[in-house]
Design a protein around this motif. Structure first.
Motif, short mmCIF file in Angstrom:
data_model
loop_
_atom_site.label_atom_id
_atom_site.label_comp_id
_atom_site.label_asym_id
_atom_site.label_seq_id
_atom_site.Cartn_x
_atom_site.Cartn_y
_atom_site.Cartn_z
N LYS A 170 0.84 -1.20 0.00
CA LYS A 170 0.00 0.00 0.00
C LYS A 170 0.88 1.25 0.00
N ARG A 173 2.40 1.69 -3.49
CA ARG A 173 1.46 2.22 -4.48
C ARG A 173 1.11 3.68 -4.19
N GLU A 177 1.75 6.99 -6.63
CA GLU A 177 0.73 7.93 -7.10
C GLU A 177 1.01 9.35 -6.65
N ASP A 178 1.39 9.54 -5.40
CA ASP A 178 1.60 10.89 -4.89
C ASP A 178 2.59 10.86 -3.72
N ALA A 181 1.87 13.16 -0.75
CA ALA A 181 0.79 12.71 0.13
C ALA A 181 1.27 11.56 1.01
N PHE A 184 3.17 13.12 3.94
CA PHE A 184 2.42 13.75 5.05
C PHE A 184 1.49 12.76 5.73
N LEU A 185 1.47 11.51 5.25
CA LEU A 185 0.79 10.45 6.01
C LEU A 185 1.81 9.58 6.75
N PHE A 291 -0.52 1.67 -13.35
CA PHE A 291 -1.03 1.27 -12.05
C PHE A 291 -1.10 2.44 -11.08
N GLN B 93 -5.33 15.62 -2.55
CA GLN B 93 -4.26 14.64 -2.79
C GLN B 93 -4.64 13.24 -2.33
N LEU B 94 -5.79 12.77 -2.75
CA LEU B 94 -6.18 11.39 -2.48
C LEU B 94 -5.42 10.45 -3.41
N PHE B 95 -5.40 9.17 -3.05
CA PHE B 95 -4.82 8.17 -3.95
C PHE B 95 -5.97 7.65 -4.82
N SER B 96 -6.07 8.21 -6.04
CA SER B 96 -7.27 7.99 -6.83
C SER B 96 -7.39 6.55 -7.33
N LYS B 97 -6.25 5.84 -7.43
CA LYS B 97 -6.30 4.45 -7.90
C LYS B 97 -6.50 3.46 -6.76
N MET B 98 -6.70 3.99 -5.56
CA MET B 98 -6.95 3.11 -4.42
C MET B 98 -8.40 3.27 -3.98
N GLU B 102 -8.77 1.70 1.30
CA GLU B 102 -7.30 1.73 1.28
C GLU B 102 -6.77 3.14 1.56
N GLU B 105 -6.91 3.50 5.18
CA GLU B 105 -5.84 2.72 5.83
C GLU B 105 -4.49 3.40 5.70
N MET B 106 -4.29 4.11 4.58
CA MET B 106 -3.03 4.85 4.42
C MET B 106 -2.86 5.90 5.52
N GLY B 107 -3.97 6.34 6.08
CA GLY B 107 -3.90 7.32 7.16
C GLY B 107 -3.46 6.75 8.49
N ARG B 155 -9.22 10.35 6.19
CA ARG B 155 -7.87 9.79 6.13
C ARG B 155 -6.96 10.46 7.14
#
Lengths: 292, 242
Positions: A170, A173, A177-178, A181, A184-185, A291, B93-98, B102, B105-107, B155
């Motif tokens: 996770k 991936r 993508e970013d 982001a 900052f997480l 992806f 800035q979301l993960f658009s492909k997730m 998910e 959960e990244m949070g 998140r």
């Protein structure tokens, strides 16, 4: 008809190895934003690592394969630290050129080191597969190719499990993508880069060991030719597409087998790069979607 | 006001430049525990840059950021959320492909030290934003703007932060959804979460916040309790359409 099916089978078996090498390109490009041309040398050095582990330490095939994975993976980490990180900024999309050239430099250095240290004409590979052949009617599958195919499939399956079923995956991936982001997480993206370089280079190393086991010979130039094929596969499949790398690898394998079977092995590269050229004109984004 | 709550965030003399453009020119501010502090100002006043500088996502020329009396000026940016700060950027800035799940959960997956259960925190966020539960397995890129904003906030809240930075959370949302976003921010205060809020909707920001800083051209033009700032004729004229 049997001959045709036989060549398709040969192509699929061969293509699985190309797919592994291409996945290495795809992962690094997707996550670090770098076209890592040193990937080709991971193929060579992975194969030689297995060779020496077997020759001097008497490693069996599985142990030598694990050794090659670790060696190529760690070599990849060094490439990232010494050549890519100092000249790249993964947070700016535009900067592709400096790290690309840095990895070309590392690739040339590694290849020439191999030419100096090892026998340039090639060496027999002691861990050649000798598995029993499989006969399905008149279709004949050499045991070595079948084992290499099975290992490739297992490795790709493991990669997908890591990417889509674990929290490391996770994070990988998300970083693809970013990256900002992800940061900052709380994701340390540089450690993700290190892990991705390890995985990608290890995939190249596995590709090298499997190819060496099929053909029973290794040379300092094997990476250059296989790496180029991996690169072609990545572009045909779609530059940041994992499924594209797999499909592209299989397609390239089939195309090669058919050309060898029906035309001549002398035309393989001409046709492969011809297809690449057509692909770049007709569908430059590749066959399958990214992806990230 | 008998005793002021403890100081959480202190920013002093922050300067940031992008090339030859100075985005922040010596900004200082403070946020105390349990406060909602808003930052208003025109486009280009430096509001977003201030947020990014606190999270260490842009390079600071000079200045100091302290959180709970710890100097965080040079802390690597990925470690700042671990200290308890959560950030919802402008544009989300979301993960658009997730999937939605998910993304949530990244949070939380980078915060194993907090001993939180992913399941429990997911349920807590779903209670806060019920629409996310119904979209759980949908890709984030397919959500509507309002849902995406809820997801970005959810998140950020998964790791139970003590301090939230919201950058333009109501931007581009329909009034009804704006109300829901502000309601969520106000609800966080009840849980003891402190908030720094950047908003283009100055009226709403002043309504919901305890104190306000008005940024103009990278400087704090004035500051004070939100009630006083809202009553200031200059603010009224420039930002409240008075």
């Amino acid at each position: 008809m049997e001959f045709f099916i036989q060549q398709i089978v040969n192509g699929v078996l061969l293509g699985s190895t190309y797919a592994l090498i291409a996945l290495g390109f795809t992962l690094v490009f997707g996550i670090l934003n770098v076209l890592n041309l040193a990937q080709a040398e991971m193929v060579t050095w992975g194969a030689y690592a297995a060779y020496f582990l077997s020759l001097y330490l008497g490693f069996s095939f599985p142990a030598a394969l694990v050794g090659a994975i670790l060696f190529a993976g760690c070599l990849g980490i060094l490439v990232e630290r010494l050549a890519i990180r100092p000249v790249s900024n993964p947070f700016k999309e535009a900067e592709h050129l400096s790290p690309l050239i840095a990895t070309i430099g590392v690739g040339i250095a590694l290849q020439n080191l191999a030419i100096r240290v090892f026998e340039p004409k090639g060496t027999p590979f002691p861990l050649a597969f000798s598995g029993a052949a499989l006969d399905l009617g008149r279709i004949h599958i050499a045991g070595g190719k079948l084992s290499a195919f099975a290992i490739s499939i297992i490795v790709m399956g493991l990669l997908m499990v890591i990417l889509y079923r674990t929290s490391l995956g996770k994070k990988i991936r998300a970083t693809a993508e970013d990256p900002q982001a992800a940061i900052f997480l709380g994701v340390n993206v540089y450690s993700i880069f290190t892990i991705v370089m390890f995985i990608s280079s290890a995939l190249g190393g596995i590709g090298g060991v499997l190819t060496a086991s099929i053909y029973g010979i290794i040379s300092p130039f094997m990476g250059a030719s296989l790496g180029l094929k991996g690169l072609v596969v990545m572009i045909i499949g779609g530059v940041s597409s994992l499924s594209g790398a797999v499909v592209g690898g299989i397609l390239l394998g089939i195309a090669e087998a058919l050309i060898i079977g029906y035309i001549s092995s002398a035309y393989v590269d001409a046709v492969v790069f011809g297809v690449l050229t057509l692909m770049l004109i007709a569908r430059p984004q590749g066959l399958l979607p990214s992806f990230k | 006001m008998s005793e002021a709550p403890p100081l959480l965030l202190r920013v002093t003399g922050l300067r940031v430049r992008y090339g030859s453009i100075r985005a922040l020119d010596g900004v200082s501010l403070e946020v105390r525990k349990g406060e909602i502090v808003s930052i208003i100002g025109a486009n280009g006043a430096g509001k977003s840059t201030l947020m990014k500088a606190i999270m260490n996502l842009v390079r600071k020329e000079t200045g100091r950021v302290e959180y709970k009396a710890h100097d965080m000026t040079a802390t690597p940016p990925y470690k700042i959320p671990l200290a308890g700060l959560s950030y919802v950027p402008e544009g989300r800035q979301l993960f658009s492909k997730m999937s939605v799940r998910e993304n949530l959960e990244m949070g939380i997956i980078s915060f194993p030290g907090r001993g939180l259960s992913i399941q429990a925190e997911l349920q807590r966020v779903y209670r806060m934003f019920p629409v996310l539960a119904t979209r759980e397995s949908q890709l984030a890129g397919t959500l509507s703007g309002g849902e995406q904003q809820m997801l970005a906030m959810g998140r950020a809240l998964m790791s139970r932060p003590e301090f939230c930075l919201f950058d333009e959370p109501s931007l581009g949302l329909a009034p009804l959804l704006q109300r829901e976003v502000f309601r969520a921010i106000a609800a966080l205060r009840a849980e003891g979460v402190s908030t720094l809020l950047v908003e283009q909707n100055a009226k709403k920001a002043l309504e919901i916040s305890d104190r306000c800083y008005v940024l103009e051209l990278g400087k704090v033009a004035f500051e004070g309790p939100s009630r006083d700032v809202a009553a200031d004729p200059r603010v009224e004229k420039a930002y409240l359409g008075g």
